[in-house]
Design a protein around this motif. Structure first.
Motif, short mmCIF file in Angstrom:
data_model
loop_
_atom_site.label_atom_id
_atom_site.label_comp_id
_atom_site.label_asym_id
_atom_site.label_seq_id
_atom_site.Cartn_x
_atom_site.Cartn_y
_atom_site.Cartn_z
N ASN A 106 0.81 -1.22 0.00
CA ASN A 106 0.00 0.00 0.00
C ASN A 106 0.85 1.28 0.00
OD1 ASN A 106 -2.55 1.17 -0.24
ND2 ASN A 106 -2.64 1.60 1.95
N ARG A 107 2.07 1.19 -0.52
CA ARG A 107 2.91 2.39 -0.66
C ARG A 107 2.59 3.02 -2.02
NH1 ARG A 107 8.04 -1.09 1.19
NH2 ARG A 107 7.40 -2.08 -0.72
N GLN A 108 2.50 4.34 -2.04
CA GLN A 108 2.18 5.07 -3.26
C GLN A 108 3.38 5.08 -4.20
OE1 GLN A 108 -0.88 7.05 -3.93
NE2 GLN A 108 0.06 6.65 -5.90
N PHE A 109 3.19 4.64 -5.44
CA PHE A 109 4.22 4.81 -6.45
C PHE A 109 4.25 6.29 -6.81
CE2 PHE A 109 3.72 0.24 -7.24
CZ PHE A 109 5.05 -0.13 -7.32
N ALA A 110 5.44 6.87 -6.91
CA ALA A 110 5.53 8.30 -7.17
C ALA A 110 6.87 8.65 -7.80
CB ALA A 110 5.37 9.08 -5.86
N ILE A 111 6.89 9.80 -8.45
CA ILE A 111 8.13 10.42 -8.92
C ILE A 111 8.56 11.33 -7.78
CG2 ILE A 111 9.22 11.93 -10.62
CD1 ILE A 111 8.24 9.24 -11.79
N VAL A 112 9.77 11.12 -7.28
CA VAL A 112 10.29 11.91 -6.16
C VAL A 112 11.38 12.84 -6.69
CG1 VAL A 112 11.46 11.84 -3.93
CG2 VAL A 112 9.74 10.10 -4.50
N THR A 113 11.22 14.11 -6.39
CA THR A 113 12.18 15.12 -6.83
C THR A 113 12.83 15.73 -5.59
OG1 THR A 113 10.74 15.59 -8.70
CG2 THR A 113 12.45 17.19 -8.24
N LEU A 114 14.16 15.73 -5.57
CA LEU A 114 14.93 16.34 -4.48
C LEU A 114 15.67 17.55 -5.03
CD1 LEU A 114 16.52 13.18 -2.85
CD2 LEU A 114 14.58 14.49 -2.02
N SER A 115 15.35 18.72 -4.52
CA SER A 115 15.98 19.97 -4.97
C SER A 115 15.98 20.07 -6.49
CB SER A 115 17.41 20.07 -4.43
OG SER A 115 17.42 20.02 -3.02
N GLY A 116 14.87 19.67 -7.11
CA GLY A 116 14.74 19.75 -8.56
C GLY A 116 15.28 18.57 -9.33
#
Length: 162
Positions: A106-116
């Protein structure tokens, strides 16, 4: 009576700790907690962000122990997690863009952006993650630049090809 006094002392201690914890963000100023304080890195591609489970949608890191299938995968997983932890410490911002589905936990798949910077793309470019696919990437197989979704071999070395 002694039990009541112990219980009262314990309750007072917990209340004091809770009050101090609530005051910490105010003492830090308006900036609030850092990215590293908001994120717990579970593995190279899995995190807890602000209390929510998140898994990278665009990169698949090797599995850590106990799910690693060989020592090479376990070591690669440890390295990927270390790099992500360092990136979280250095990041000034984090953005989580859900892509829709959730994994089996049940973890959301996502695009993660760190400082752009796109974290999944960065891990792939550095050879620390493969591309997601229908089956688990074979981290324990011999290195082959011909494997679909495999990171490029040069990404495992210090120097990039010319």
């Amino acid at each position: 009576m002694r039990v009541l006094r112990l219980a009262a002392a314990a309750a007072a201690g917990l209340a004091l700790v809770a009050c101090q914890a609530e005051r910490l963000p105010a003492e830090r100023g308006e900036g609030g907690p850092s990215v590293a304080e908001r994120v717990s890195v579970l593995s190279g591609d899995t995190f807890i962000v602000d209390g929510r489970g998140v898994r990278l949608a665009n990169a698949f890191a090797p599995e850590p122990i106990p799910r690693a299938r060989c020592w090479a995968e376990a070591l690669a997983a440890k390295q990927a997690a270390r790099v992500v932890q360092q990136m979280m410490r250095e990041a000034t911002s984090i953005e989580v863009k859900p892509t829709g589905p959730r994994d089996e936990y049940n973890r959301q798949f996502a695009i993660v952006t760190l400082s752009g910077l796109d974290l999944g793309q960065t891990l792939y470019d550095e050879g620390l993650a493969g591309r997601p696919g229908t089956q688990r990437f074979p981290w324990c197989d011999p290195i082959s630049k011909n494997a679909p979704g495999a990171p490029t071999i040069y990404s495992l070395m210090e120097l990039k090809p010319r």
